[in-house]
Design a protein around this motif. Structure first.
Motif, PDB file in Angstrom:
ATOM      1  N   MET A   1       0.848  -1.195   0.000  1.00 23.48           N
ATOM      2  CA  MET A   1       0.000   0.000   0.000  1.00 23.48           C
ATOM      3  C   MET A   1       0.884   1.245   0.000  1.00 23.48           C
ATOM      4  O   MET A   1       1.955   1.243   0.595  1.00 23.48           O
ATOM      5  N   PRO A   2       0.444   2.313  -0.660  1.00 33.21           N
ATOM      6  CA  PRO A   2       1.268   3.521  -0.715  1.00 33.21           C
ATOM      7  C   PRO A   2       1.341   4.239   0.628  1.00 33.21           C
ATOM      8  O   PRO A   2       0.449   4.129   1.474  1.00 33.21           O
ATOM      9  N   ILE A   3       2.437   4.968   0.815  1.00 34.62           N
ATOM     10  CA  ILE A   3       2.644   5.793   2.009  1.00 34.62           C
ATOM     11  C   ILE A   3       2.963   7.206   1.563  1.00 34.62           C
ATOM     12  O   ILE A   3       3.820   7.425   0.701  1.00 34.62           O
ATOM     13  N   VAL A   4       2.277   8.169   2.162  1.00 33.34           N
ATOM     14  CA  VAL A   4       2.533   9.594   1.931  1.00 33.34           C
ATOM     15  C   VAL A   4       2.936  10.221   3.259  1.00 33.34           C
ATOM     16  O   VAL A   4       2.334   9.917   4.296  1.00 33.34           O
ATOM     17  N   THR A   5       3.964  11.057   3.255  1.00 29.79           N
ATOM     18  CA  THR A   5       4.315  11.817   4.462  1.00 29.79           C
ATOM     19  C   THR A   5       4.203  13.299   4.170  1.00 29.79           C
ATOM     20  O   THR A   5       4.500  13.751   3.062  1.00 29.79           O
ATOM     21  N   LEU A   6       3.774  14.053   5.180  1.00 26.80           N
ATOM     22  CA  LEU A   6       3.628  15.507   5.048  1.00 26.80           C
ATOM     23  C   LEU A   6       4.466  16.187   6.133  1.00 26.80           C
ATOM     24  O   LEU A   6       4.331  15.882   7.317  1.00 26.80           O
ATOM     25  N   THR A   7       5.334  17.109   5.709  1.00 24.76           N
ATOM     26  CA  THR A   7       6.176  17.877   6.636  1.00 24.76           C
ATOM     27  C   THR A   7       6.018  19.351   6.292  1.00 24.76           C
ATOM     28  O   THR A   7       6.561  19.827   5.299  1.00 24.76           O
ATOM     29  N   ILE A   8       5.280  20.063   7.114  1.00 26.01           N
ATOM     30  CA  ILE A   8       4.978  21.466   6.810  1.00 26.01           C
ATOM     31  C   ILE A   8       6.023  22.417   7.390  1.00 26.01           C
ATOM     32  O   ILE A   8       6.107  23.575   6.994  1.00 26.01           O
ATOM     33  N   ASN A   9       6.845  21.924   8.323  1.00 28.04           N
ATOM     34  CA  ASN A   9       7.863  22.796   8.938  1.00 28.04           C
ATOM     35  C   ASN A   9       9.194  22.043   9.052  1.00 28.04           C
ATOM     36  O   ASN A   9       9.701  21.820  10.160  1.00 28.04           O
ATOM     37  N   PRO A  10       9.791  21.656   7.913  1.00 25.72           N
ATOM     38  CA  PRO A  10      11.045  20.901   7.962  1.00 25.72           C
ATOM     39  C   PRO A  10      12.186  21.762   8.493  1.00 25.72           C
ATOM     40  O   PRO A  10      12.067  22.989   8.594  1.00 25.72           O
ATOM     41  N   ALA A  11      13.285  21.103   8.819  1.00 26.75           N
ATOM     42  CA  ALA A  11      14.442  21.832   9.348  1.00 26.75           C
ATOM     43  C   ALA A  11      15.732  21.169   8.888  1.00 26.75           C
ATOM     44  O   ALA A  11      15.821  19.937   8.816  1.00 26.75           O
ATOM     45  N   ILE A  57       5.869  14.956   0.962  1.00 23.68           N
ATOM     46  CA  ILE A  57       5.417  16.312   0.628  1.00 23.68           C
ATOM     47  C   ILE A  57       5.979  17.243   1.684  1.00 23.68           C
ATOM     48  O   ILE A  57       5.790  17.014   2.883  1.00 23.68           O
ATOM     49  N   TYR A  58       6.675  18.298   1.259  1.00 24.73           N
ATOM     50  CA  TYR A  58       7.331  19.157   2.237  1.00 24.73           C
ATOM     51  C   TYR A  58       7.498  20.573   1.686  1.00 24.73           C
ATOM     52  O   TYR A  58       7.682  20.781   0.488  1.00 24.73           O
ATOM     53  N   ALA A  59       7.419  21.549   2.597  1.00 23.00           N
ATOM     54  CA  ALA A  59       7.539  22.959   2.237  1.00 23.00           C
ATOM     55  C   ALA A  59       8.995  23.396   2.343  1.00 23.00           C
ATOM     56  O   ALA A  59       9.659  23.114   3.342  1.00 23.00           O
ATOM     57  N   LEU A  60       9.494  24.095   1.316  1.00 23.31           N
ATOM     58  CA  LEU A  60      10.895  24.536   1.320  1.00 23.31           C
ATOM     59  C   LEU A  60      11.019  25.934   0.745  1.00 23.31           C
ATOM     60  O   LEU A  60      10.277  26.322  -0.152  1.00 23.31           O
ATOM     61  N   ILE A  78      11.716  10.325  -2.886  1.00 22.47           N
ATOM     62  CA  ILE A  78      10.756  10.809  -3.886  1.00 22.47           C
ATOM     63  C   ILE A  78       9.844  11.814  -3.198  1.00 22.47           C
ATOM     64  O   ILE A  78       9.264  11.521  -2.154  1.00 22.47           O
ATOM     65  N   GLY A  79       9.723  13.012  -3.765  1.00 21.12           N
ATOM     66  CA  GLY A  79       8.930  13.997  -3.058  1.00 21.12           C
ATOM     67  C   GLY A  79       8.285  15.033  -3.943  1.00 21.12           C
ATOM     68  O   GLY A  79       8.514  15.092  -5.153  1.00 21.12           O
ATOM     69  N   ARG A  80       7.462  15.819  -3.293  1.00 16.84           N
ATOM     70  CA  ARG A  80       6.838  16.960  -3.950  1.00 16.84           C
ATOM     71  C   ARG A  80       7.087  18.184  -3.088  1.00 16.84           C
ATOM     72  O   ARG A  80       6.638  18.245  -1.938  1.00 16.84           O
ATOM     73  N   VAL A  81       7.827  19.129  -3.612  1.00 20.11           N
ATOM     74  CA  VAL A  81       8.200  20.328  -2.867  1.00 20.11           C
ATOM     75  C   VAL A  81       7.109  21.377  -2.997  1.00 20.11           C
ATOM     76  O   VAL A  81       6.613  21.653  -4.098  1.00 20.11           O
ATOM     77  N   ALA A 119      -1.631  24.908  -0.475  1.00 22.78           N
ATOM     78  CA  ALA A 119      -0.991  24.116  -1.533  1.00 22.78           C
ATOM     79  C   ALA A 119      -0.487  22.783  -0.981  1.00 22.78           C
ATOM     80  O   ALA A 119      -0.561  21.741  -1.657  1.00 22.78           O
ATOM     81  N   ALA A 120       0.013  22.793   0.250  1.00 27.39           N
ATOM     82  CA  ALA A 120       0.464  21.546   0.884  1.00 27.39           C
ATOM     83  C   ALA A 120      -0.712  20.602   1.126  1.00 27.39           C
ATOM     84  O   ALA A 120      -0.603  19.387   0.919  1.00 27.39           O
ATOM     85  N   LEU A 121      -1.842  21.166   1.563  1.00 33.36           N
ATOM     86  CA  LEU A 121      -3.047  20.351   1.757  1.00 33.36           C
ATOM     87  C   LEU A 121      -3.522  19.748   0.441  1.00 33.36           C
ATOM     88  O   LEU A 121      -3.870  18.562   0.374  1.00 33.36           O
ATOM     89  N   ASP A 122      -3.542  20.566  -0.607  1.00 32.78           N
ATOM     90  CA  ASP A 122      -3.991  20.085  -1.920  1.00 32.78           C
ATOM     91  C   ASP A 122      -3.089  18.955  -2.417  1.00 32.78           C
ATOM     92  O   ASP A 122      -3.572  17.953  -2.964  1.00 32.78           O
ATOM     93  N   ALA A 123      -1.779  19.111  -2.212  1.00 35.52           N
ATOM     94  CA  ALA A 123      -0.829  18.085  -2.650  1.00 35.52           C
ATOM     95  C   ALA A 123      -1.041  16.792  -1.861  1.00 35.52           C
ATOM     96  O   ALA A 123      -0.943  15.687  -2.407  1.00 35.52           O
ATOM     97  N   THR A 124      -1.351  16.925  -0.569  1.00 35.09           N
ATOM     98  CA  THR A 124      -1.585  15.757   0.269  1.00 35.09           C
ATOM     99  C   THR A 124      -2.840  15.011  -0.179  1.00 35.09           C
ATOM    100  O   THR A 124      -2.847  13.775  -0.274  1.00 35.09           O
ATOM    101  N   GLU A 125      -3.895  15.758  -0.471  1.00 37.33           N
ATOM    102  CA  GLU A 125      -5.122  15.100  -0.944  1.00 37.33           C
ATOM    103  C   GLU A 125      -4.878  14.409  -2.276  1.00 37.33           C
ATOM    104  O   GLU A 125      -5.337  13.281  -2.496  1.00 37.33           O
ATOM    105  N   ASP A 126      -4.157  15.071  -3.156  1.00 40.80           N
ATOM    106  CA  ASP A 126      -3.865  14.485  -4.458  1.00 40.80           C
ATOM    107  C   ASP A 126      -3.094  13.169  -4.310  1.00 40.80           C
ATOM    108  O   ASP A 126      -3.384  12.173  -4.985  1.00 40.80           O
ATOM    109  N   ALA A 127      -2.116  13.169  -3.390  1.00 41.97           N
ATOM    110  CA  ALA A 127      -1.280  11.979  -3.183  1.00 41.97           C
ATOM    111  C   ALA A 127      -2.025  10.877  -2.436  1.00 41.97           C
ATOM    112  O   ALA A 127      -1.586   9.730  -2.436  1.00 41.97           O
TER     113      ALA A 127
END
Length: 311
Positions: A1-11, A57-60, A78-81, A119-127
């Motif tokens: 099964m696919p796995i998606v991760t979301l990181t809105i405040n990476p460091a 999925i992560y914000a940069l 593999i990611g979506r910035v 945009a991060a939310l939209d990308a998460t729903e898409d994924a």
């Protein structure tokens, strides 16, 4: 099964060591290392190390964001910035060699606009459209609403995906209102969530069982540091102690634990096997120095030891 991760405040995690941390002195440091950090990203990195795959999925933004992306690409993530106007934050970890103490300096991070976090939310729903698991992990950046993970949970549910939330405070509270698949609180975070001082493991287990009973979450993976972890769901309560290890640094241990659990579930393993993998991965991460994460051979060895001990 696919796995998606979301990181809105990476460091960008910078780690080094010095003999003693003292005020008003130049402290000469030893060798340093730089890692791409943040809850969801660490989960994706560990999944990759363990032979799995996820979409991160992560914000940069800014120069630190560029350095961050290069480090991730070098690891094959593999990611979506999600581009942001501010500059990605840095965190600093310093090991004091004279005492063995560790100091962690966690910066706040850039403020995100409504357009950026949406945009991060939209990308998460898409994924999430293929179902599977959506891991929502880490602190929220300034400007991001407290119900951000609740919104992401709703987006996951719309496509039959299971939401896994590793957060605290209002962000976790709001997500639980949506009913999530799994949370991974520490004893302190669980106490904050239920508004009580949970002084014993029994207190913490009872609080976790109440959350499950009320339908706010299907599974609680309660982490206990060196004492292991407790898994609570409708089938019952299971406690696992990690095999004896020499602890070098606990940075990233919780993220490694979560990655082990989610990866094994996505592979079709049962929750007991997934729980063992989580405890093994968390312990393996604690064996590595500074901000280094777990190694696959350590995880698999500890998994085998835990499996043998349970029979």
């Amino acid at each position: 099964m696919p796995i998606v991760t979301l990181t809105i405040n990476p460091a960008l995690d910078v780690s080094t060591s010095t003999e003693r941390v003292r005020p008003e002195h130049k402290m000469r440091c030893g060798p340093s290392r730089v890692d791409p950090g943040g809850g969801g990203i660490n989960v994706s990195r560990v999944i990759r190390r363990l032979g799995g795959q996820s979409t991160a999925i992560y914000a940069l933004g800014g120069p630190t964001g560029q350095a961050y992306r290069q480090l991730l690409e070098a690891e094959g993530i593999i990611g979506r910035v999600i581009p942001i106007g501010g500059s990605t934050r840095e965190n600093v970890t310093i090991d004091e060699t004279s005492t063995g103490d560790q100091f962690r300096f966690v910066l706040q991070g850039p403020e995100l606009s409504d357009r950026e976090w949406q945009a991060a939310l939209d990308a998460t729903e898409d994924a999430s459209r293929l179902g599977g698991y959506v891991v929502l992990s880490g602190s929220l950046a300034p400007g991001v609403p407290d119900d951000f993970y609740a919104r992401a949970t709703r987006a996951a549910h719309r496509h039959g995906a299971r939401a896994v939330v590793d957060a605290s405070g209002e962000a976790l509270e709001a997500a639980l209102d949506e009913g999530v698949f799994l949370i991974k609180p520490s004893g302190r975070e669980l106490g904050e969530l239920v508004g009580a001082t949970l002084t014993t493991i029994e207190d913490r287990v009872a609080a976790a069982e109440e959350l499950v009973r009320r339908g706010r979450v299907e599974t609680v993976a309660l982490t206990l540091g060196g004492d292991g972890a407790v898994l609570v769901n409708r089938e019952g309560t299971t406690r696992l102690r990690p095999p004896p290890i020499e602890v070098a640094s606990t940075v990233g241990a919780g993220d490694s634990f979560l990655a082990g659990v989610v990866l094994r579930l996505a592979e079709g393993r049962d929750i007991a096997e997934a729980f063992r993998a989580g405890v093994a991965a968390g312990a393996a991460a604690a064996m590595t120095a500074a901000t280094e994460l777990c190694h696959r051979d350590d995880v698999e060895r500890l998994e085998s030891e835990l499996a043998e001990a349970s029979h």
